[in-house]
Design a protein around this motif. Structure first.
Motif, PDB file in Angstrom:
ATOM      1  N   ALA A  21       0.837  -1.206   0.000  1.00 21.79           N
ATOM      2  CA  ALA A  21       0.000   0.000   0.000  1.00 21.79           C
ATOM      3  C   ALA A  21       0.871   1.254   0.000  1.00 21.79           C
ATOM      4  CB  ALA A  21      -0.935  -0.012   1.205  1.00 21.79           C
ATOM      5  N   ILE A  35      -8.276   0.214  -3.605  1.00 19.05           N
ATOM      6  CA  ILE A  35      -8.101  -0.983  -2.778  1.00 19.05           C
ATOM      7  C   ILE A  35      -7.845  -2.192  -3.688  1.00 19.05           C
ATOM      8  CG2 ILE A  35      -9.338  -2.603  -1.280  1.00 19.05           C
ATOM      9  CD1 ILE A  35      -8.272  -0.221   0.260  1.00 19.05           C
ATOM     10  N   VAL A  49      -8.619  -7.276   1.515  1.00 23.61           N
ATOM     11  CA  VAL A  49      -8.026  -6.091   2.145  1.00 23.61           C
ATOM     12  C   VAL A  49      -8.916  -5.616   3.293  1.00 23.61           C
ATOM     13  CG1 VAL A  49      -7.316  -3.686   1.775  1.00 23.61           C
ATOM     14  CG2 VAL A  49      -6.823  -5.417   0.039  1.00 23.61           C
ATOM     15  N   TYR A  50     -10.224  -5.761   3.122  1.00 24.08           N
ATOM     16  CA  TYR A  50     -11.156  -5.288   4.144  1.00 24.08           C
ATOM     17  C   TYR A  50     -11.130  -6.144   5.412  1.00 24.08           C
ATOM     18  CZ  TYR A  50     -12.700  -2.182   0.486  1.00 24.08           C
ATOM     19  OH  TYR A  50     -12.735  -1.218  -0.497  1.00 24.08           O
ATOM     20  N   SER A  55     -11.478   0.638   5.387  1.00 21.20           N
ATOM     21  CA  SER A  55     -11.638   1.512   4.216  1.00 21.20           C
ATOM     22  C   SER A  55     -10.268   1.895   3.674  1.00 21.20           C
ATOM     23  CB  SER A  55     -12.390   2.790   4.625  1.00 21.20           C
ATOM     24  OG  SER A  55     -11.578   3.574   5.493  1.00 21.20           O
ATOM     25  N   LYS A  56     -10.275   2.567   2.554  1.00 26.20           N
ATOM     26  CA  LYS A  56      -9.025   3.063   1.983  1.00 26.20           C
ATOM     27  C   LYS A  56      -8.393   4.086   2.925  1.00 26.20           C
ATOM     28  CE  LYS A  56      -8.499   5.733  -1.909  1.00 26.20           C
ATOM     29  NZ  LYS A  56      -8.444   6.058  -3.346  1.00 26.20           N
ATOM     30  N   ALA A  59      -6.503   2.195   5.505  1.00 24.93           N
ATOM     31  CA  ALA A  59      -5.247   1.671   4.953  1.00 24.93           C
ATOM     32  C   ALA A  59      -4.235   2.810   4.814  1.00 24.93           C
ATOM     33  CB  ALA A  59      -5.486   1.007   3.602  1.00 24.93           C
TER      34      ALA A  59
END
Length: 191
Positions: A21, A35, A49-50, A55-56, A59
């Motif tokens: 990321a 994402i 990823v979740y 959320s983005k 991250a």
């Protein structure tokens, strides 16, 4: 033989995902990074990823906090006067200049990004306060530290500053030092 992802400890999976990321955010910026792209680059399904980040923004804040953790640890071990520590910290945040406008944009809308921003601000303020102790006196120290941090944040928010932020901070510190009352020396004390 590679391990099954489920055999890899959660902390290692998170660390690997944050490394990917970080690369994506630095290369593409917040808005242009999805994402799904982070997941693809990490070799996992987008929905996975979740499991790690809601959320983005989460991250993004995790990446920023990871970077800040590393810098805080590095600066704490740094042998040098407070001004050198401040400039070492400034150099590290300037290397990630591309992320700071994203922080300024996202912080008002994202409590998790705002929390990071406040943490960064507090750290820089503490470093600035220690640095200005040699350059400003009494109650002026806190306002001088605020001026240094505001200069840093303003400089970092500008994607293409005319002058390096470190140059502006050096100017401020020199101005504070020039305004500081001089201690009497033996020659002036005996006059």
């Amino acid at each position: 033989m590679p391990r099954n992802r489920q055999e890899v400890p959660r902390e290692e999976r998170i660390d690997a995902l944050l490394a990917v990321a970080e690369q994506q955010f630095l290369a593409r910026g917040f808005a242009a990074t999805s994402i799904a792209e982070i997941a693809r680059a990490a070799g996992i399904e987008p929905g996975s990823v979740y499991w790690y980040f809601r959320s983005k923004d989460h991250a993004f804040a995790a990446v920023l906090n990871r970077l800040l953790d590393g810098e805080v640890d590095r600066i704490e071990e740094f042998d040098g006067d407070p001004t050198q520590k401040l400039f070492a910290a400034l150099d590290s945040v300037e290397r990630r200049r591309s992320l700071h406008p994203c922080v300024a944009e996202r912080a008002p809308h994202s409590p998790t990004v705002m929390e990071y921003h406040e943490r960064l601000h507090s750290w820089l303020h503490d470093l600035a306060l220690a640095a200005v102790a040699d350059h400003a006196t009494g109650p002026d120290r806190d306002i001088a530290a605020d001026a240094v941090v505001a200069t840093i944040e303003g400089g970092l928010a500008n994607p293409a500053p005319a002058r390096p932020t470190s140059g502006l901070v050096r100017y401020l510190l020199a101005a504070f030092a020039a305004q500081r009352p001089q201690e009497p020396t033996e020659a002036t004390a005996s006059s």
